[in-house]
Design a protein around this motif. Sequence first.
Motif, PDB file in Angstrom:
ATOM      1  N   ARG A 171       0.727  -1.165  -0.220  1.00  0.00           N
ATOM      2  CA  ARG A 171      -0.101   0.170  -0.046  1.00  0.00           C
ATOM      3  C   ARG A 171       0.714   1.339   0.029  1.00  0.00           C
ATOM      4  N   ASN A 222       0.689   5.884  -0.020  1.00  0.00           N
ATOM      5  CA  ASN A 222      -0.098   7.206   0.455  1.00  0.00           C
ATOM      6  C   ASN A 222       0.377   8.027  -0.636  1.00  0.00           C
ATOM      7  N   GLN A 225      -9.075  11.289  -9.390  1.00  0.00           N
ATOM      8  CA  GLN A 225      -9.727  10.198  -8.917  1.00  0.00           C
ATOM      9  C   GLN A 225      -8.694   8.975  -8.969  1.00  0.00           C
ATOM     10  N   VAL A 226      -8.875   8.211  -7.963  1.00  0.00           N
ATOM     11  CA  VAL A 226      -8.102   7.026  -7.938  1.00  0.00           C
ATOM     12  C   VAL A 226      -8.805   5.870  -8.830  1.00  0.00           C
ATOM     13  N   GLY A 260     -10.656   2.906  -9.907  1.00  0.00           N
ATOM     14  CA  GLY A 260     -11.099   1.769  -9.034  1.00  0.00           C
ATOM     15  C   GLY A 260     -11.242   2.039  -7.694  1.00  0.00           C
ATOM     16  N   ASP A 261     -10.810   3.062  -7.023  1.00  0.00           N
ATOM     17  CA  ASP A 261     -10.745   3.330  -5.588  1.00  0.00           C
ATOM     18  C   ASP A 261     -11.889   4.272  -5.164  1.00  0.00           C
ATOM     19  N   THR A 262     -12.007   5.469  -5.998  1.00  0.00           N
ATOM     20  CA  THR A 262     -12.463   6.488  -5.639  1.00  0.00           C
ATOM     21  C   THR A 262     -13.513   7.025  -6.940  1.00  0.00           C
ATOM     22  N   LEU A 296      -4.395  10.777   0.044  1.00  0.00           N
ATOM     23  CA  LEU A 296      -4.983   9.490  -0.166  1.00  0.00           C
ATOM     24  C   LEU A 296      -4.420   8.522   0.777  1.00  0.00           C
ATOM     25  N   ARG A 336      -3.389   4.463   2.183  1.00  0.00           N
ATOM     26  CA  ARG A 336      -3.427   3.043   1.972  1.00  0.00           C
ATOM     27  C   ARG A 336      -4.084   2.492   0.757  1.00  0.00           C
ATOM     28  N   LEU A 337      -3.572   3.180  -0.312  1.00  0.00           N
ATOM     29  CA  LEU A 337      -3.974   2.862  -1.718  1.00  0.00           C
ATOM     30  C   LEU A 337      -3.106   1.339  -2.160  1.00  0.00           C
ATOM     31  N   SER A 338      -3.897   0.556  -2.767  1.00  0.00           N
ATOM     32  CA  SER A 338      -3.238  -0.911  -2.973  1.00  0.00           C
ATOM     33  C   SER A 338      -2.479  -0.540  -4.220  1.00  0.00           C
ATOM     34  N   THR A 373      -1.627   1.298  -8.702  1.00  0.00           N
ATOM     35  CA  THR A 373      -2.864   2.259  -8.729  1.00  0.00           C
ATOM     36  C   THR A 373      -2.429   3.340  -9.475  1.00  0.00           C
TER      37      THR A 373
END
Length: 173
Positions: free
Chosen positions: A79, A81, A95-96, A98-100, A113, A115-117, A120
């Motif tokens: 992950r 940040n 936008q992330v 697939g996440d946001t 942002l 703990r983005l896997s 990304t």
Amino acid sequence: MTLLPLSNVRKLQLFRGFRRSWLLGLSGVTLVGCLGNNLSWALPAATPAPAPAIAQSDPNTGFTGVQIPYTSVTPVNNRVNIRFINETGSPIDYQVIGDTQFRTLPGRSEMTLERLSVPTTFTFRRADNGFLQVTLHPNSPRGTLVMRVRETPDFATDRTSVYIDQGGQVYLN
């Protein structure tokens, strides 16, 4: 066909009696003889091909291409940040993938942002469609990519996305 500046084009006019022909050199390929509708091509001697570029492929996204990472960040437990600092006076939509959903960061503000896997993709664009110049500061602190964006009038330096691969390599587009 590639268009070249006039400084790269050479014209020579050759006279043969009453007939004339043109010799035009364009980027290593020469067009010889332009009489009526007949054109003939003369190719230069073979030159060694450049070394092939190594293509990078990410099975998670399907991206295949050649690009050199801009920097790297050390993922912590797979992950990362992203601390996003908007130094422009304009709001920035981001936008992330697939996440946001799309969100808006007001001008002269920042957000993180967490703990983005990885891998990304983070996309962003000024709300007024102006150009953005991005400065990246990796691992400050560890596992965090700090992105500072400011206005630029230069299209060549405009950036609208950051991709971080599984290993933490950061690609700026």
